[in-house]
Design a protein around this motif. Structure first.
Motif, PDB file in Angstrom:
ATOM      1  N   TRP A  17      16.831 -41.277  12.282  1.00  0.00           N
ATOM      2  CA  TRP A  17      18.131 -41.932  12.432  1.00  0.00           C
ATOM      3  C   TRP A  17      18.462 -42.784  11.201  1.00  0.00           C
ATOM      4  CZ3 TRP A  17      21.091 -39.700  15.550  1.00  0.00           C
ATOM      5  CH2 TRP A  17      20.646 -39.187  16.779  1.00  0.00           C
ATOM      6  N   TRP A  18      17.452 -43.457  10.635  1.00  0.00           N
ATOM      7  CA  TRP A  18      17.706 -44.225   9.417  1.00  0.00           C
ATOM      8  C   TRP A  18      18.089 -43.298   8.261  1.00  0.00           C
ATOM      9  CZ3 TRP A  18      19.077 -48.904   9.288  1.00  0.00           C
ATOM     10  CH2 TRP A  18      18.531 -49.868  10.136  1.00  0.00           C
ATOM     11  N   LEU A  19      17.453 -42.124   8.205  1.00  0.00           N
ATOM     12  CA  LEU A  19      17.792 -41.164   7.162  1.00  0.00           C
ATOM     13  C   LEU A  19      19.235 -40.682   7.318  1.00  0.00           C
ATOM     14  CD1 LEU A  19      16.797 -39.471   4.759  1.00  0.00           C
ATOM     15  CD2 LEU A  19      16.069 -37.732   6.396  1.00  0.00           C
ATOM     16  N   LEU A  20      19.661 -40.428   8.553  1.00  0.00           N
ATOM     17  CA  LEU A  20      21.051 -40.029   8.793  1.00  0.00           C
ATOM     18  C   LEU A  20      22.001 -41.148   8.393  1.00  0.00           C
ATOM     19  CD1 LEU A  20      23.182 -38.115   9.955  1.00  0.00           C
ATOM     20  CD2 LEU A  20      22.725 -39.102  12.224  1.00  0.00           C
ATOM     21  N   ALA A  21      21.634 -42.387   8.711  1.00  0.00           N
ATOM     22  CA  ALA A  21      22.496 -43.517   8.341  1.00  0.00           C
ATOM     23  C   ALA A  21      22.604 -43.649   6.825  1.00  0.00           C
ATOM     24  CB  ALA A  21      21.944 -44.812   8.946  1.00  0.00           C
ATOM     25  N   ALA A  22      21.483 -43.482   6.126  1.00  0.00           N
ATOM     26  CA  ALA A  22      21.508 -43.583   4.664  1.00  0.00           C
ATOM     27  C   ALA A  22      22.361 -42.478   4.053  1.00  0.00           C
ATOM     28  CB  ALA A  22      20.079 -43.523   4.117  1.00  0.00           C
ATOM     29  N   THR A  23      22.206 -41.249   4.562  1.00  0.00           N
ATOM     30  CA  THR A  23      23.002 -40.135   4.047  1.00  0.00           C
ATOM     31  C   THR A  23      24.489 -40.360   4.302  1.00  0.00           C
ATOM     32  OG1 THR A  23      21.130 -38.655   4.522  1.00  0.00           O
ATOM     33  CG2 THR A  23      23.266 -37.639   4.110  1.00  0.00           C
ATOM     34  N   THR A  24      24.820 -40.837   5.497  1.00  0.00           N
ATOM     35  CA  THR A  24      26.222 -41.115   5.819  1.00  0.00           C
ATOM     36  C   THR A  24      26.788 -42.189   4.901  1.00  0.00           C
ATOM     37  OG1 THR A  24      25.769 -40.553   8.131  1.00  0.00           O
ATOM     38  CG2 THR A  24      27.788 -41.771   7.665  1.00  0.00           C
ATOM     39  N   PHE A  27      27.529 -40.670   1.478  1.00  0.00           N
ATOM     40  CA  PHE A  27      28.769 -39.896   1.509  1.00  0.00           C
ATOM     41  C   PHE A  27      29.988 -40.814   1.602  1.00  0.00           C
ATOM     42  CE2 PHE A  27      26.109 -36.205   2.912  1.00  0.00           C
ATOM     43  CZ  PHE A  27      26.482 -35.364   1.874  1.00  0.00           C
ATOM     44  N   ALA A  28      29.857 -41.894   2.338  1.00  0.00           N
ATOM     45  CA  ALA A  28      30.970 -42.849   2.406  1.00  0.00           C
ATOM     46  C   ALA A  28      31.253 -43.448   1.032  1.00  0.00           C
ATOM     47  CB  ALA A  28      30.643 -43.950   3.415  1.00  0.00           C
ATOM     48  N   LEU A  29      30.198 -43.720   0.281  1.00  0.00           N
ATOM     49  CA  LEU A  29      30.372 -44.244  -1.072  1.00  0.00           C
ATOM     50  C   LEU A  29      31.096 -43.232  -1.962  1.00  0.00           C
ATOM     51  CD1 LEU A  29      29.668 -46.609  -2.996  1.00  0.00           C
ATOM     52  CD2 LEU A  29      27.569 -45.372  -3.555  1.00  0.00           C
ATOM     53  N   PHE A  30      30.742 -41.959  -1.807  1.00  0.00           N
ATOM     54  CA  PHE A  30      31.424 -40.918  -2.583  1.00  0.00           C
ATOM     55  C   PHE A  30      32.906 -40.821  -2.203  1.00  0.00           C
ATOM     56  CE2 PHE A  30      27.210 -38.478  -3.145  1.00  0.00           C
ATOM     57  CZ  PHE A  30      26.908 -39.263  -4.241  1.00  0.00           C
ATOM     58  N   ILE A  31      33.194 -40.968  -0.923  1.00  0.00           N
ATOM     59  CA  ILE A  31      34.603 -40.894  -0.501  1.00  0.00           C
ATOM     60  C   ILE A  31      35.393 -42.061  -1.073  1.00  0.00           C
ATOM     61  CG2 ILE A  31      36.127 -40.997   1.505  1.00  0.00           C
ATOM     62  CD1 ILE A  31      33.998 -39.474   3.071  1.00  0.00           C
ATOM     63  N   VAL A  32      34.780 -43.239  -1.073  1.00  0.00           N
ATOM     64  CA  VAL A  32      35.455 -44.403  -1.643  1.00  0.00           C
ATOM     65  C   VAL A  32      35.758 -44.162  -3.123  1.00  0.00           C
ATOM     66  CG1 VAL A  32      35.147 -46.831  -2.252  1.00  0.00           C
ATOM     67  CG2 VAL A  32      34.510 -46.025   0.026  1.00  0.00           C
ATOM     68  N   HIS A  33      34.834 -43.503  -3.820  1.00  0.00           N
ATOM     69  CA  HIS A  33      35.003 -43.215  -5.251  1.00  0.00           C
ATOM     70  C   HIS A  33      35.378 -41.746  -5.458  1.00  0.00           C
ATOM     71  CE1 HIS A  33      33.334 -47.035  -6.850  1.00  0.00           C
ATOM     72  NE2 HIS A  33      32.658 -47.045  -5.713  1.00  0.00           N
ATOM     73  N   ARG A  34      36.226 -41.212  -4.604  1.00  0.00           N
ATOM     74  CA  ARG A  34      36.525 -39.783  -4.662  1.00  0.00           C
ATOM     75  C   ARG A  34      37.253 -39.378  -5.943  1.00  0.00           C
ATOM     76  NH1 ARG A  34      39.146 -42.248  -0.544  1.00  0.00           N
ATOM     77  NH2 ARG A  34      41.440 -42.357  -0.548  1.00  0.00           N
ATOM     78  N   ALA A 354      25.962 -50.811   2.927  1.00  0.00           N
ATOM     79  CA  ALA A 354      25.506 -49.854   3.935  1.00  0.00           C
ATOM     80  C   ALA A 354      24.388 -48.972   3.379  1.00  0.00           C
ATOM     81  CB  ALA A 354      26.682 -48.997   4.406  1.00  0.00           C
ATOM     82  N   VAL A 355      24.534 -48.520   2.124  1.00  0.00           N
ATOM     83  CA  VAL A 355      23.489 -47.695   1.512  1.00  0.00           C
ATOM     84  C   VAL A 355      22.183 -48.480   1.408  1.00  0.00           C
ATOM     85  CG1 VAL A 355      22.780 -46.537  -0.609  1.00  0.00           C
ATOM     86  CG2 VAL A 355      25.102 -46.237   0.247  1.00  0.00           C
ATOM     87  N   GLY A 356      22.279 -49.717   0.882  1.00  0.00           N
ATOM     88  CA  GLY A 356      21.071 -50.524   0.732  1.00  0.00           C
ATOM     89  C   GLY A 356      20.408 -50.845   2.059  1.00  0.00           C
ATOM     90  N   GLY A 357      21.215 -51.208   3.081  1.00  0.00           N
ATOM     91  CA  GLY A 357      20.632 -51.525   4.383  1.00  0.00           C
ATOM     92  C   GLY A 357      19.963 -50.335   5.031  1.00  0.00           C
ATOM     93  N   ALA A 358      20.605 -49.158   4.959  1.00  0.00           N
ATOM     94  CA  ALA A 358      20.000 -47.964   5.557  1.00  0.00           C
ATOM     95  C   ALA A 358      18.719 -47.564   4.829  1.00  0.00           C
ATOM     96  CB  ALA A 358      21.002 -46.809   5.540  1.00  0.00           C
ATOM     97  N   CYS A 359      18.725 -47.654   3.488  1.00  0.00           N
ATOM     98  CA  CYS A 359      17.514 -47.316   2.734  1.00  0.00           C
ATOM     99  C   CYS A 359      16.389 -48.303   3.023  1.00  0.00           C
ATOM    100  CB  CYS A 359      17.822 -47.290   1.236  1.00  0.00           C
ATOM    101  SG  CYS A 359      18.879 -45.917   0.722  1.00  0.00           S
ATOM    102  N   LEU A 360      16.721 -49.569   3.150  1.00  0.00           N
ATOM    103  CA  LEU A 360      15.705 -50.562   3.481  1.00  0.00           C
ATOM    104  C   LEU A 360      15.121 -50.295   4.864  1.00  0.00           C
ATOM    105  CD1 LEU A 360      14.197 -53.146   2.711  1.00  0.00           C
ATOM    106  CD2 LEU A 360      16.081 -54.462   3.725  1.00  0.00           C
ATOM    107  N   GLY A 361      15.992 -49.974   5.828  1.00  0.00           N
ATOM    108  CA  GLY A 361      15.487 -49.639   7.157  1.00  0.00           C
ATOM    109  C   GLY A 361      14.588 -48.421   7.138  1.00  0.00           C
ATOM    110  N   LEU A 362      14.948 -47.410   6.339  1.00  0.00           N
ATOM    111  CA  LEU A 362      14.115 -46.216   6.227  1.00  0.00           C
ATOM    112  C   LEU A 362      12.769 -46.547   5.606  1.00  0.00           C
ATOM    113  CD1 LEU A 362      13.786 -43.135   6.433  1.00  0.00           C
ATOM    114  CD2 LEU A 362      14.903 -42.955   4.200  1.00  0.00           C
ATOM    115  N   VAL A 363      12.773 -47.377   4.563  1.00  0.00           N
ATOM    116  CA  VAL A 363      11.516 -47.746   3.898  1.00  0.00           C
ATOM    117  C   VAL A 363      10.607 -48.521   4.846  1.00  0.00           C
ATOM    118  CG1 VAL A 363      10.536 -49.213   2.091  1.00  0.00           C
ATOM    119  CG2 VAL A 363      12.440 -47.685   1.562  1.00  0.00           C
ATOM    120  N   LEU A 364      11.150 -49.507   5.518  1.00  0.00           N
ATOM    121  CA  LEU A 364      10.336 -50.320   6.417  1.00  0.00           C
ATOM    122  C   LEU A 364       9.817 -49.513   7.601  1.00  0.00           C
ATOM    123  CD1 LEU A 364      12.390 -53.644   6.438  1.00  0.00           C
ATOM    124  CD2 LEU A 364      10.310 -53.096   5.149  1.00  0.00           C
TER     125      LEU A 364
END
Length: 765
Positions: A17-24, A27-34, A354-364
């Motif tokens: 689930w953390w991996l899905l959150a990080a991937t999402t 992608f959200a970052l890419f959409i913001v910088h589309r 969001a990217v940093g929080g999801a990656c941190l959750g995945l790492v921990l």
């Protein structure tokens, strides 16, 4: 035990689930910088970089195959290790379940139906030598590869030649995987991208013929004429316009190669997680591997093993991990040069948070399960590095960081020094040459042109095609933001529904079809009043939609495939890989970059082949460096026999599966070299001696490898094959007829078997 299993499953689920959150979040970052995404991937560029890469890459691809010339018959012919029927059953059994049966079937195609063809097309091994593998067929195949790759190199019918060369190269590689190493994977993956580019538009016979034809028709923009070689729009003087010498090409294949090279370096550096790399001893052991050094380096490694070589080891590993920063720098550089419209700072900040929080959750979540929690010093080191980067950013500004810390001058210099240094002292085939070639993809076409002009001491280069010419795509149509957010939501909903056991795929497809329909209707409504842009696009609106979606899918698939094999990601990794496997296998971009990981070998291993003839005399076939006759220095031309021997020594996977067939090959080969007399047996013997540690050589002095092997080497029999009774342990009738050997009835065991068979037939009559 049940509690531990339940805890592990909980960790796997949380990591997924953390991996899905990080991937999402990514992608959200890419959409913001589309806007930056579109310009980075879907623009046009000068073709001269890819033209130069095509020439050098194709040359080394030919060299890579030719490096196996001593083993062509051994690897790819029915007179080698095994015939096609065995290759089908041993290496691609699932693909050939509907084809002919039997290990020694005479009919290469056998009976098959449409379902069998589909099973074969599913992969992963595709080879014409699965069907025809006589020596003549093999040489025709190799010659066809030489012709296709040579045509691709010079740019004659470039796209067709590239596709043929790519297919024929993979056809050779998939016939027998014993010799495979990281070099072959590099050529497979990057040639797939290179073939998709329009690399024939520069430095090619195709472009030379085109320019010659246009010049005769008066439609070419000459260097000293109108447009100065960059093309001219239709005008009263030139009603049809003038075409440029170097037409622009889509930029995305080169950018994809840039990203793939960064992923290659990062993955192989991250996987070097063993204690030998951490201690700084990895380069010492690599330089003492007898199969690799060009000249014996024991005196030098003993002198530098505890001082200089640890620094070199850390320089190599951390350079690999950090090489991806040059790709980040290229992205930031494009944003600065293009002066793209910046998105909302709040949207950007929230996306990064969001990217940093999801990656941190995945790492921990993942790290405790793999017992790889960084030490306190490690956490402090990462914190200090981030703090220093922030301070430099605030003091010197982003421009300084982009030019230096993230610039090409540091990281391409690191790559040239690292790969060039390894090439000088070690012989690992064409790996270093192709990696040095791929550094060219980080250069722009005008930079390549100026560099070649400086080398030739010629005039200034001709500019590339003018981007304002009207035949290029200048429409300003973009996908609405709500469509992209809806597509992201569709993907997330589909994944969640699939995990929960629902029809996730159908839900995602339904939402995606609705969004595509709405987008198509909107595009048609704007058909007569499309806005325009000054910079040209590589494709029209439909092409940008297809290529953009394809890039997102491919980058995601490669990222999933390179996911580390940690215990906490075990179940997620397996299911995700199964989802993208068909795509990557079909495009030949499945990959793995674990070179010298997690630790390099710390012992020298050799494979000895012993043949016992009919008189009981034992013969050493001198197949490895255990024999003094094979120790010829300097070691200039790479011999893949050493790689194959190292693979055969392994007690799992490919090595164990291939051993009987290697022994049977030597049975047949001995018979063919001795008038059809089959030997009694063949033994494969593993010899091994440990490399002294850097501390030992520093204290006691350097060692003589031959003397150390003689004193401390150990031997172990890996496999014994009795030639008379082994399947394909004797030359086949076809092989005997080809080489003029006596027929098989001269062998007493065959004569007795035939007499019994004839006796049974007489009794039946």
């Amino acid at each position: 035990m049940r509690d531990q299993l339940a805890a592990s499953e909980a960790v796997w689920a949380s990591a997924g689930w953390w991996l899905l959150a990080a991937t999402t979040a990514v992608f959200a970052l890419f959409i913001v910088h589309r806007g930056g995404w579109r310009r980075f991937w879907l623009g046009l560029e000068d073709p001269r970089t890819m033209g130069l890469v095509r020439i050098v890459f194709a040359f080394f691809a030919i060299c890579n195959i030719n490096g196996l010339w001593e083993h062509f018959t051994y690897l790819w012919s029915d007179e080698g290790m095994f015939p096609a029927a065995v290759a089908r059953q041993l290496l691609a059994a699932g693909q050939f379940s509907g084809f002919g049966d039997g290990v020694v079937a005479d009919e290469p195609w056998g009976f098959f139906d449409g379902a069998a063809v589909l099973r074969y097309a599913h992969g992963p091994r595709f080879s014409l030598l699965h069907f025809w593998d006589s020596p003549t067929a093999m040489w025709i195949h190799i010659a066809a590869f030489w012709v296709a790759a040579g045509a691709f190199m010079v740019g004659l019918r470039t796209r067709l030649a590239g596709v043929l060369a790519f297919g024929l190269m993979n056809s050779l590689l998939h016939r027998n995987g014993l010799f495979w190493e990281g070099t072959d994977i590099v050529f497979r993956v990057f040639m797939a991208y290179l073939v998709l580019s329009r690399c024939g538009r520069a430095y090619s016979v195709d472009n030379w013929l085109r320019c010659r034809r246009l010049a005769k028709a008066g439609r070419l923009s000459e260097r000293d004429g109108a447009g100065a070689g960059a093309g001219v729009a239709p005008c009263p003087e030139h009603p049809q316009g003038l075409e440029a010498i170097y037409r622009r090409i889509p930029v995305w294949p080169r950018r994809l190669m840039m990203l793939q090279l960064a992923a290659l370096y990062f993955t192989t550096g991250a996987l070097k997680s063993g204690g030998v790399w951490a201690q700084g001893d990895a380069i010492y052991y690599a330089l003492n591997l007898d199969h690799f050094y060009r000249v014996p380096l024991q005196p030098l490694t003993a002198l530098l093993g505890t001082t200089v070589l640890p620094v070199v080891t850390w320089f190599v590993r951390f350079g690999e991990i950090a090489f991806g920063l040059v790709f980040v720098g290229m992205v930031l550089r494009l944003g600065a040069e293009e002066q793209l419209v910046r998105p909302s700072r709040w949207a950007t900040g929230l996306s990064w948070l969001a990217v940093g929080g999801a990656c941190l959750g995945l790492v921990l979540t993942a790290w405790p399960d793999t017992s790889r929690v960084p030490s306190t010093a490690g956490w402090w080191g990462m914190g200090v590095a981030v703090l220093v980067l922030v301070v430099v950013w605030r003091i010197a500004g982003l421009g300084w960081i982009r030019r230096y810390l993230l610039g090409r001058r540091i990281w391409l210099t690191w790559a040239v020094c690292t790969m060039g240094g390894i090439y000088l002292v070690m012989n690992i085939g064409q790996f270093q040459t192709v990696m040095l070639t791929l550094c060219l993809v980080y250069l722009r076409g005008d930079e390549v042109a100026r560099g070649l002009a400086w080398v030739r001491r010629g005039p200034s280069p001709v500019p590339a095609e003018d981007e304002t010419l009207p035949h290029l795509h200048h429409d300003g149509l973009v996908l609405p933001g709500w469509v992209l957010w809806g597509a992201l939501a569709a993907g997330v909903v589909g994944i969640v529904a699939h995990v929960r056991g629902g029809p996730g795929g159908w839900i995602a497809l339904t939402i995606a079809a609705f969004l595509i329909g709405v987008t198509w209707a909107r595009a048609r409504g704007l058909a007569g009043r499309r806005p325009s842009t000054a910079r040209a696009w590589a494709y029209g609106p439909a092409g940008r939609l297809v290529i953009g979606a394809g890039l997102i899918w491919h980058i995601t698939a490669v990222g999933i495939w390179l996911m580390p094999a940690y215990d906490s990601l075990k179940s997620v990794r397996a299911s995700a890989r199964a989802f993208v496997r068909t795509w990557l296998v079909t495009t030949q971009t499945d990959q793995g970059w674990g070179m010298f990981a997690p630790n390099p070998p710390r012992a020298n291993d050799f494979l000895q082949v012993l043949v016992t003839d009919q008189d009981g005399e034992v013969w050493d076939m001198l197949t490895d460096l255990h024999a003094p006759e094979r120790r010829t220095f300097p070691f200039i031309w790479n011999d893949r026999a050493r790689k194959m021997n190292r693979v055969l020594i392994r007690n799992k996977g490919t090595g164990k599966r291939y051993r009987p067939w290697v022994a049977r090959y030597h049975c047949r080969q001995w018979a063919m070299d001795h008038d059809g007399e089959v030997p009694r047996s063949v033994q494969l013997v593993h010899h091994r001696y440990s490399i002294p540690s850097p501390q030992q050589t520093h204290e006691k002095g350097w060692y003589d490898p031959e003397d150390l092997f003689e004193r401390t080497g150990k031997a172990k029999v890996l496999h014994t094959e009795t030639c008379a009774t082994a399947v394909l342990g004797q030359p086949t009738p076809v092989m005997r007829a080809r080489h003029g050997l006596p027929p098989d009835e001269f062998r007493p065991w065959v004569r007795r078997k035939r007499a019994r068979w004839e006796g049974r037939n007489r009794r039946r009559k």
